[in-house]
Design a protein around this motif. Structure first.
Motif, short mmCIF file in Angstrom:
data_model
loop_
_atom_site.label_atom_id
_atom_site.label_comp_id
_atom_site.label_asym_id
_atom_site.label_seq_id
_atom_site.Cartn_x
_atom_site.Cartn_y
_atom_site.Cartn_z
N ALA A 98 0.74 -1.27 -0.14
CA ALA A 98 -0.28 0.17 0.03
C ALA A 98 1.00 1.46 0.04
CB ALA A 98 -0.95 0.07 1.17
N HIS A 99 1.98 1.34 0.61
CA HIS A 99 2.70 2.33 0.72
C HIS A 99 4.02 2.42 -0.31
CE1 HIS A 99 0.48 3.88 4.08
NE2 HIS A 99 0.42 2.77 4.66
N GLY A 100 4.21 1.50 -1.15
CA GLY A 100 5.16 1.58 -2.11
C GLY A 100 6.52 1.15 -1.59
N MET A 101 6.62 0.41 -0.51
CA MET A 101 7.91 0.03 0.22
C MET A 101 8.53 -1.20 -0.79
SD MET A 101 7.31 0.29 4.19
CE MET A 101 8.94 -0.09 4.49
N GLY A 102 10.00 -1.06 -0.90
CA GLY A 102 10.65 -2.30 -1.33
C GLY A 102 11.83 -2.54 -0.73
N ASP A 103 11.73 -3.38 0.31
CA ASP A 103 12.90 -3.54 1.13
C ASP A 103 13.20 -5.10 1.31
OD1 ASP A 103 10.82 -4.42 2.54
OD2 ASP A 103 11.28 -3.54 4.43
N ASP A 104 12.57 -5.90 0.47
CA ASP A 104 13.08 -7.47 0.21
C ASP A 104 12.62 -7.97 -1.33
OD1 ASP A 104 10.34 -7.47 0.18
OD2 ASP A 104 10.10 -8.64 2.35
N MET A 105 12.89 -8.93 -1.57
CA MET A 105 12.66 -9.29 -3.13
C MET A 105 11.28 -9.37 -3.08
SD MET A 105 14.33 -10.47 -5.56
CE MET A 105 13.78 -11.30 -6.98
N LEU A 106 10.38 -9.83 -2.30
CA LEU A 106 8.91 -10.00 -2.61
C LEU A 106 8.63 -8.46 -2.95
CD1 LEU A 106 6.37 -11.36 -3.10
CD2 LEU A 106 6.14 -11.46 -0.74
N SER A 107 8.52 -7.47 -1.89
CA SER A 107 8.03 -6.11 -2.03
C SER A 107 8.56 -5.60 -3.31
CB SER A 107 8.34 -5.30 -0.91
OG SER A 107 9.44 -5.41 -0.42
N THR A 108 9.87 -5.68 -3.55
CA THR A 108 10.69 -4.98 -4.67
C THR A 108 9.99 -5.55 -5.96
OG1 THR A 108 12.61 -4.87 -3.36
CG2 THR A 108 12.78 -4.48 -5.72
N THR A 109 9.77 -6.91 -6.27
CA THR A 109 9.15 -7.17 -7.29
C THR A 109 7.85 -6.84 -7.58
OG1 THR A 109 10.57 -9.39 -6.93
CG2 THR A 109 8.89 -9.41 -8.87
N LEU A 110 6.92 -6.77 -6.70
CA LEU A 110 5.79 -6.16 -6.64
C LEU A 110 5.78 -4.82 -6.99
CD1 LEU A 110 4.17 -7.69 -3.30
CD2 LEU A 110 3.19 -7.85 -5.62
N LEU A 111 6.67 -4.01 -6.63
CA LEU A 111 6.80 -2.45 -7.10
C LEU A 111 7.04 -2.79 -8.66
CD1 LEU A 111 8.66 -0.63 -4.41
CD2 LEU A 111 6.17 -0.35 -5.17
N ALA A 112 7.54 -3.66 -9.19
CA ALA A 112 8.24 -3.60 -10.54
C ALA A 112 7.32 -4.19 -11.45
CB ALA A 112 9.73 -4.19 -10.64
N THR A 113 6.24 -5.13 -11.03
CA THR A 113 5.44 -5.92 -11.96
C THR A 113 4.16 -4.79 -12.39
OG1 THR A 113 4.12 -7.90 -12.31
CG2 THR A 113 3.69 -6.72 -10.17
N THR A 114 3.79 -5.23 -13.40
CA THR A 114 2.66 -4.69 -14.14
C THR A 114 1.35 -5.75 -14.40
OG1 THR A 114 3.43 -4.75 -16.27
CG2 THR A 114 3.75 -2.87 -15.23
N ALA A 115 1.84 -6.64 -13.85
CA ALA A 115 0.78 -7.95 -14.00
C ALA A 115 -0.32 -7.81 -12.82
CB ALA A 115 1.66 -9.30 -13.68
N PRO A 116 -1.59 -8.30 -12.89
CA PRO A 116 -2.49 -8.07 -11.93
C PRO A 116 -2.14 -8.80 -10.89
CG PRO A 116 -3.33 -9.45 -13.69
CD PRO A 116 -1.94 -9.03 -14.31
N VAL A 117 -2.57 -8.51 -9.54
CA VAL A 117 -2.13 -8.97 -8.25
C VAL A 117 -3.40 -9.46 -7.47
CG1 VAL A 117 -0.96 -8.43 -6.07
CG2 VAL A 117 -0.08 -7.49 -8.13
N LEU A 118 -3.26 -10.66 -7.01
CA LEU A 118 -4.16 -11.22 -6.10
C LEU A 118 -3.83 -11.68 -4.67
CD1 LEU A 118 -6.70 -13.99 -7.48
CD2 LEU A 118 -5.83 -14.38 -5.22
N VAL A 119 -4.20 -11.15 -3.83
CA VAL A 119 -3.83 -11.08 -2.29
C VAL A 119 -4.77 -12.05 -1.34
CG1 VAL A 119 -3.51 -9.61 -0.39
CG2 VAL A 119 -2.52 -8.96 -2.72
N ALA A 120 -4.31 -12.97 -0.89
CA ALA A 120 -4.90 -13.85 0.07
C ALA A 120 -4.47 -13.46 1.74
CB ALA A 120 -4.87 -15.36 -0.21
N PRO A 121 -5.18 -12.60 2.34
CA PRO A 121 -4.65 -12.15 3.70
C PRO A 121 -4.76 -13.56 4.59
CG PRO A 121 -6.36 -10.52 2.82
CD PRO A 121 -6.22 -11.95 1.85
N ALA A 122 -3.89 -13.48 5.34
CA ALA A 122 -4.09 -14.59 6.77
C ALA A 122 -3.35 -13.83 7.77
CB ALA A 122 -3.05 -15.77 6.10
N MET A 123 -4.16 -13.64 9.07
CA MET A 123 -3.52 -12.83 10.33
C MET A 123 -4.57 -13.17 11.33
SD MET A 123 -4.16 -8.80 9.06
CE MET A 123 -3.64 -9.35 7.19
N ASN A 124 -4.16 -12.59 12.36
CA ASN A 124 -5.17 -12.76 13.66
C ASN A 124 -6.40 -11.96 13.31
OD1 ASN A 124 -5.77 -10.63 15.81
ND2 ASN A 124 -5.58 -12.66 17.13
#
Length: 403
Positions: A98-124
């Motif tokens: 949401a905040h455009g951070m890229g501090d690891d491989m996953l977040s950096t790749t997400l910033l670079a992709t133009t592909a559609p993104v599907l998110v499946a949340p899991a948490m308390n």
């Protein structure tokens, strides 16, 4: 459906990471080419070797672990994807996205992709309901990110509630639906109205209602993702408009009517989700009305009904109306559908929990000329939007086949 599809699977650090392995296996079995990126936290729950064995590809964790000197790994993966799936998605990775951070491989790749993104949340359950998490998901949804809602049940922390990662079979089914619906409105021109209109009393005061625009914006985003050319005509709203659509801002009911009619003849579908003010002051003061007498009388006149007007003028257009009610839902919905010549009408009880103005979820009933056709359970407004438009696309397709 998934044969040859290139899917990048991002696995973030939660106990549900083990379900990511099952998801990876099922996607490969369905014919997809799966590349996996894991966060360092995810590695604490499940070994990269598991995903390497299931996907038959190297698993990337470290941004700087470049295995192929001919490419930059995160750019290559970003360009490679037909779809980017994050499962499980923790509150942390959702915040980074949401905040455009890229501090690891996953977040950096997400910033670079133009592909559609599907998110499946899991948490308390409490984390999932936290205002910051909800705001981050809303931000991402407005940018076109898809969400698979978590399930309700026993969580690893001991709580029982919403936050459990959806089962891998259901995620695969959602991915199938994504590819199936991606072009279901291809070539169609669609108008979506959203938000609240306002009627000026004087330069600083006006009449309006509680509509936030969330439902209309979700519909516009869903139509865009299904291949339609979208014009979003929006009044007063409280959330950012989706990207990738033409946005026309209006103020009053008359402004919205004119904007719709200007484009109506060249439109295939109209989704009238805006909450239009029914009445306007017969006179609008040029200057601020000063406080004087103990009482003030305001004379109102009825606005021209936009839905009724386009219903009378329609030729080829498929028209979807919305009805926000507080009682006798079925009766009022069918009356509105018939009087205003809608092809489909979406109604909800705004007093019901999980529905109504300003919420992130909705509970709706769908009607056609024969009456109630479906009652959708409580789901995100993005989910409601997709379900509604899938039914519109199906009806248009069947109509074309009959003709």
């Amino acid at each position: 459906m998934l044969h040859g599809k290139k899917i990048v699977l991002g696995v973030s650090g939660g106990i549900a990471a083990y379900k990511g392995a099952a998801l990876c296996s099922k996607l490969v079995q369905a014919g997809a080419e799966v590349r996996v990126i894991m966060t360092e936290s995810a590695v604490q729950f499940i070994a990269p070797l598991t995903f390497q064995t299931l996907s038959r590809h190297d698993v990337i964790v470290d941004t700087f672990d470049e295995k192929d000197a001919s490419v930059v790994s995160h750019i290559d993966l970003a360009d490679h994807a037909d779809l980017f799936v994050i499962a499980p998605a923790t509150a942390n990775i959702i915040a980074k996205m949401a905040h455009g951070m890229g501090d690891d491989m996953l977040s950096t790749t997400l910033l670079a992709t133009t592909a559609p993104v599907l998110v499946a949340p899991a948490m308390n359950v409490h984390m999932y309901a936290h205002p910051a998490v909800l705001a981050n998901m809303e931000t991402l949804a407005s940018r076109g990110v898809y969400f698979i809602e978590p399930g309700t049940g026993q969580l690893a922390c001991g709580y029982v509630g919403k936050g459990r990662l959806e089962e891998p079979e259901q995620i695969v089914e959602a991915i199938h639906r994504f590819f199936d619906q991606k072009k279901s409105l291809q070539g169609k021109k669609i108008i979506v109205t959203a938000g609240a209109t306002i009627e000026r009393i004087d330069p600083v005061r006006y009449l309006t209602n509680d509509s936030s625009g969330k439902m209309g914006f979700a519909l516009a985003a869903a139509a865009r993702d299904m291949g339609a050319e979208v014009t979003l005509i929006a009044g007063k709203t409280t959330v950012p408009a989706p990207t990738g659509v033409q946005v026309v801002r209006v103020e009053s009911a008359q402004d919205m009517l004119e904007a719709v009619l200007q484009r109506f003849d060249d439109t295939d579908i109209v989704v009238k989700a805006a909450a239009v003010t029914d009445y306007r002051p017969i006179d609008q003061a040029k200057q601020k009305i000063k406080k004087s007498a103990a009482e003030m009388t305001l004379t109102l006149v009825k606005n021209q009904d936009i839905l009724y007007t386009i219903g009378e003028r329609k030729t080829k257009q498929f028209i979807v109306g919305f009805a926000a009610e507080t009682e006798r839902i079925d009766e009022y919905a069918m009356d509105k559908l018939k009087r205003k010549r809608c092809d489909l009408l979406v109604a909800n009880d705004v007093t019901e929990e999980g529905a109504g103005f300003g919420t992130d979820t909705n509970v709706v009933r769908l009607y056609d000329a024969n009456g109630l056709i479906e009652l959708l359970p409580v789901m995100s407004k993005q989910g409601v939007a997709r379900e509604v438009l899938l039914r519109v696309a199906e009806r248009i397709r069947k109509g074309a086949q009959m003709n």
